[in-house]
Design a protein around this motif. Structure first.
Motif, mmCIF file in Angstrom:
data_model
loop_
_atom_site.group_PDB
_atom_site.id
_atom_site.type_symbol
_atom_site.label_atom_id
_atom_site.label_comp_id
_atom_site.label_asym_id
_atom_site.label_seq_id
_atom_site.Cartn_x
_atom_site.Cartn_y
_atom_site.Cartn_z
ATOM 1 N N LEU A 107 0.836 -1.203 0.000
ATOM 2 C CA LEU A 107 0.000 0.000 0.000
ATOM 3 C C LEU A 107 0.869 1.251 0.000
ATOM 4 N N ALA A 108 2.056 1.157 0.619
ATOM 5 C CA ALA A 108 2.957 2.307 0.662
ATOM 6 C C ALA A 108 3.389 2.711 -0.748
ATOM 7 N N LEU A 109 3.675 1.717 -1.605
ATOM 8 C CA LEU A 109 4.070 2.041 -2.980
ATOM 9 C C LEU A 109 2.907 2.670 -3.748
ATOM 10 N N ILE A 110 1.699 2.159 -3.513
ATOM 11 C CA ILE A 110 0.537 2.730 -4.190
ATOM 12 C C ILE A 110 0.307 4.162 -3.721
ATOM 13 N N GLY B 45 10.467 30.525 -11.549
ATOM 14 C CA GLY B 45 9.675 30.043 -10.425
ATOM 15 C C GLY B 45 9.085 28.673 -10.682
ATOM 16 N N ASN B 46 8.631 28.405 -11.923
ATOM 17 C CA ASN B 46 8.078 27.090 -12.237
ATOM 18 C C ASN B 46 9.117 25.997 -12.045
ATOM 19 N N LEU B 47 10.342 26.278 -12.451
ATOM 20 C CA LEU B 47 11.406 25.286 -12.326
ATOM 21 C C LEU B 47 11.752 25.044 -10.856
ATOM 22 N N ARG B 48 11.795 26.104 -10.063
ATOM 23 C CA ARG B 48 12.077 25.940 -8.633
ATOM 24 C C ARG B 48 10.992 25.110 -7.955
ATOM 25 N N GLY B 49 9.729 25.374 -8.319
ATOM 26 C CA GLY B 49 8.641 24.597 -7.748
ATOM 27 C C GLY B 49 8.734 23.134 -8.130
ATOM 28 N N ALA B 50 9.096 22.872 -9.393
ATOM 29 C CA ALA B 50 9.248 21.496 -9.852
ATOM 30 C C ALA B 50 10.352 20.783 -9.066
ATOM 31 N N LEU B 51 11.431 21.487 -8.789
ATOM 32 C CA LEU B 51 12.540 20.902 -8.035
ATOM 33 C C LEU B 51 12.098 20.509 -6.628
ATOM 34 N N LEU B 52 11.278 21.343 -5.982
ATOM 35 C CA LEU B 52 10.793 21.026 -4.644
ATOM 36 C C LEU B 52 9.928 19.765 -4.663
ATOM 37 N N HIS B 53 9.093 19.620 -5.706
ATOM 38 C CA HIS B 53 8.271 18.418 -5.826
ATOM 39 C C HIS B 53 9.145 17.171 -5.973
ATOM 40 N N VAL B 54 10.172 17.264 -6.787
ATOM 41 C CA VAL B 54 11.050 16.113 -7.010
ATOM 42 C C VAL B 54 11.787 15.741 -5.730
ATOM 43 N N LEU B 55 12.223 16.732 -4.972
ATOM 44 C CA LEU B 55 12.900 16.454 -3.704
ATOM 45 C C LEU B 55 11.947 15.770 -2.721
ATOM 46 N N GLY B 56 10.665 16.165 -2.737
ATOM 47 C CA GLY B 56 9.681 15.492 -1.902
ATOM 48 C C GLY B 56 9.500 14.039 -2.310
ATOM 49 N N ASP B 57 9.489 13.787 -3.620
ATOM 50 C CA ASP B 57 9.388 12.408 -4.114
ATOM 51 C C ASP B 57 10.602 11.592 -3.696
ATOM 52 N N LEU B 58 11.760 12.242 -3.715
ATOM 53 C CA LEU B 58 12.990 11.547 -3.333
ATOM 54 C C LEU B 58 12.905 11.062 -1.886
ATOM 55 N N LEU B 59 12.375 11.907 -1.011
ATOM 56 C CA LEU B 59 12.210 11.497 0.393
ATOM 57 C C LEU B 59 11.213 10.343 0.503
ATOM 58 N N GLY B 60 10.162 10.359 -0.318
ATOM 59 C CA GLY B 60 9.207 9.255 -0.312
ATOM 60 C C GLY B 60 9.855 7.946 -0.721
ATOM 61 N N SER B 61 10.751 8.002 -1.715
ATOM 62 C CA SER B 61 11.457 6.792 -2.147
ATOM 63 C C SER B 61 12.365 6.265 -1.052
ATOM 64 N N VAL B 62 13.027 7.181 -0.355
ATOM 65 C CA VAL B 62 13.892 6.768 0.759
ATOM 66 C C VAL B 62 13.060 6.070 1.830
ATOM 67 N N GLY B 63 11.868 6.619 2.113
ATOM 68 C CA GLY B 63 10.992 5.996 3.103
ATOM 69 C C GLY B 63 10.549 4.609 2.676
ATOM 70 N N ALA B 64 10.213 4.444 1.391
ATOM 71 C CA ALA B 64 9.796 3.138 0.893
ATOM 72 C C ALA B 64 10.929 2.118 0.982
ATOM 73 N N ILE B 65 12.152 2.552 0.698
ATOM 74 C CA ILE B 65 13.318 1.671 0.817
ATOM 75 C C ILE B 65 13.492 1.228 2.272
ATOM 76 N N ALA B 66 13.369 2.199 3.191
ATOM 77 C CA ALA B 66 13.524 1.870 4.611
ATOM 78 C C ALA B 66 12.450 0.887 5.067
ATOM 79 N N ALA B 67 11.200 1.101 4.608
ATOM 80 C CA ALA B 67 10.116 0.206 4.996
ATOM 81 C C ALA B 67 10.333 -1.198 4.440
ATOM 82 N N ALA B 68 10.772 -1.300 3.190
ATOM 83 C CA ALA B 68 11.016 -2.605 2.579
ATOM 84 C C ALA B 68 12.110 -3.366 3.320
ATOM 85 N N ILE B 69 13.197 -2.653 3.645
ATOM 86 C CA ILE B 69 14.288 -3.299 4.389
ATOM 87 C C ILE B 69 13.801 -3.729 5.772
#
Length: 339
Positions: free
Chosen positions: A83-86, A188-212
Motif C-alpha cells: 500500500l505504501a508504494l501505491i 519560479g516554475n522550475l524551482r517549484g518542480a525541483l521542490l516536488h522532485v525532492l519530496g518524491d525523493l524522500l518518499g522513495s527513501v521511506g519506501a526503501i527503509a520500509a522494505a528493508i
C-alpha cells in the motif's frame, strides 16, 4: 460637471528572452511570480509567464520521468501488495500533475485572447489544478480506508519487489533533481518542480527503509504506516491545489497584497486627492490584475495620473496589469459599511 473617465493599461517594456535568461520583476516576496508581458504587434495583452525554452524542456523531461515511474510504482505496489508504494504513486501523480500544470502555463495559457476569452486561456490551468486536487483527495480517502483495514488485518507484502521498485524511484528522482538543478533557478516554475522532485525523493527513501524493515523483521505493519505518512504529504499538496484554485476562481485579493496599504501609497503620490475602489485579483498564480479610481488634486493634470499610478502599482506592488479611472473631485463614493 459630467464624470471624466480616463483609463490606462500598464505596458511592459519589450524583452528579448534567450535561453537561460529570466527576469524577476517583483520587488516583493511573491514566490513563483513570473510576470506577464504584452504582445505589442497585435495590441493584445499577454499574461503568459516569461520562460526560457531550455527550462521548459527540462520540466518536460522530468514530467515524463515522474509520470512514467508513477505508473511503474502503481503496478509494482499492486503486484507486491504494498500500500505504501501505491500511496507514493499517488504522491508521484500529484507531482507529475504539478509539472504538467507548469507546462500548461507555458503552452495553453500562451494562446492569444479572442473576442469570447479576452483574458485568454489562463484559467485552464486553474481548473486543471482544481480537478487534480479533488481527485487526489479521493485517492487519500481510499488509502486511509485501506490502511485502517490493514492495521486490523495485516496483509502479506513482498518486500523484495517493493525494495526494487523503491530503488528505481530513488534513481529516477535523483536524475530528475540533477536535470532541474542545471536549469535557470530564476524560473519560479522550475524551482517549484525541483521542490516536488525532492519530496518524491524522500518518499522513495521511506519506501526503501520500509522494505528493508519488513525484510529484516517481518513487520508488514510498516507498510500501512508508511502509506499513511505519504498520504499526509498528498493531502497537503492536494488541499493546497484545491484551496488556491477556489481562491483564484473567487477572485480573492492576491496573498501578500495589502489593499489599504496600496491605496494609502497611491494617495501619497503628487497630484492625487482621493483614491478608492481598488480591486485586485489573480488571473493565475503568475499575474495580478487591478482596477483603481483616483481624483486629481487642484491644479494637477488628470491626463498624467494614469501613467503615474500604473508605474507605481507595477514597480512597488508587482501589479503588472492595471486599469486606472480618473474621477472628478468628489466623484469617488465610499462603500457603505453594510456592503
Amino acid at each position: 460637471m459630467s464624470q471624466q473617465h480616463i483609463k490606462s493599461h500598464s505596458e511592459d517594456d519589450d524583452h528579448n528572452h534567450h535561453d537561460e535568461h529570466h527576469h524577476d520583476h517583483s520587488p516583493h516576496a511573491h514566490a513563483g511570480h513570473d510576470h506577464a508581458g504584452h504582445d505589442h504587434s497585435s495590441g493584445a495583452h499577454s499574461h503568459a509567464p516569461s520562460v526560457t525554452e531550455a527550462n521548459e524542456k527540462r520540466i518536460r523531461i522530468v514530467f515524463l520521468m515522474t509520470a512514467g515511474y508513477a505508473a511503474v510504482q502503481a503496478v509494482g505496489g499492486w503486484m507486491s501488495g504494498s500500500l505504501a508504494l501505491i500511496a507514493d504513486a499517488g504522491h508521484m501523480v500529484s507531482d507529475a500533475a504539478a509539472l504538467l500544470l507548469a507546462l500548461i502555463a507555458y503552452r495553453v495559457a500562451a494562446r492569444a485572447p479572442d473576442e469570447l476569452r479576452t483574458y485568454g486561456f489562463h484559467r485552464v490551468r486553474v481548473l486543471a489544478a482544481l480537478a487534480n486536487g479533488a481527485a487526489l483527495l479521493l485517492l487519500v480517502a481510499w488509502i486511509a480506508w485501506e490502511a485502517v483495514a490493514r492495521f486490523r488485518s495485516p496483509t502479506a507484502v513482498l518486500a523484495g519487489p517493493m525494495l526494487v521498485v523503491a530503488i528505481i524511484g530513488l534513481c529516477v528522482n535523483l536524475a530528475g533533481a540533477y536535470v532541474l538543478l542545471r536549469g535557470n533557478q530564476g524560473d519560479g516554475n522550475l524551482r517549484g518542480a525541483l521542490l516536488h522532485v525532492l519530496g518524491d525523493l524522500l518518499g522513495s527513501v521511506g519506501a526503501i527503509a520500509a522494505a528493508i524493515g519488513i525484510m529484516l523483521t517481518g513487520w508488514t505493519v510498516l507498510d500501512p504506516i508508511l502509506s499513511v505518512l505519504v498520504a499526509v504529504l498528498v493531502v497537503r499538496s492536494a488541499w493546497g491545489l484545491v484551496s488556491d484554485s477556489i481562491f483564484i476562481l473567487l477572485q480573492g485579493t492576491p496573498r501578500g497584497l495589502d489593499i489599504k496599504g496600496v491605496e494609502a501609497d497611491i494617495a501619497a503620490l503628487p497630484g492625487i486627492a482621493e483614491v478608492g475602489h481598488l480591486h485586485a485579483w489573480t488571473l493565475t498564480d503568475t499575474s495580478i490584475v487591478a482596477t483603481i479610481h483616483v481624483t486629481p488634486a487642484p491644479g494637477s493634470d488628470p491626463l498624467a495620473l494614469p501613467e503615474l499610478v500604473v508605474a507605481r502599482l507595477k514597480n512597488q506592488h508587482a501589479i503588472e496589469h492595471a486599469t486606472v479611472q480618473v474621477d472628478p473631485p468628489g466623484g469617488i463614493q465610499k462603500p457603505c459599511a453594510n456592503n
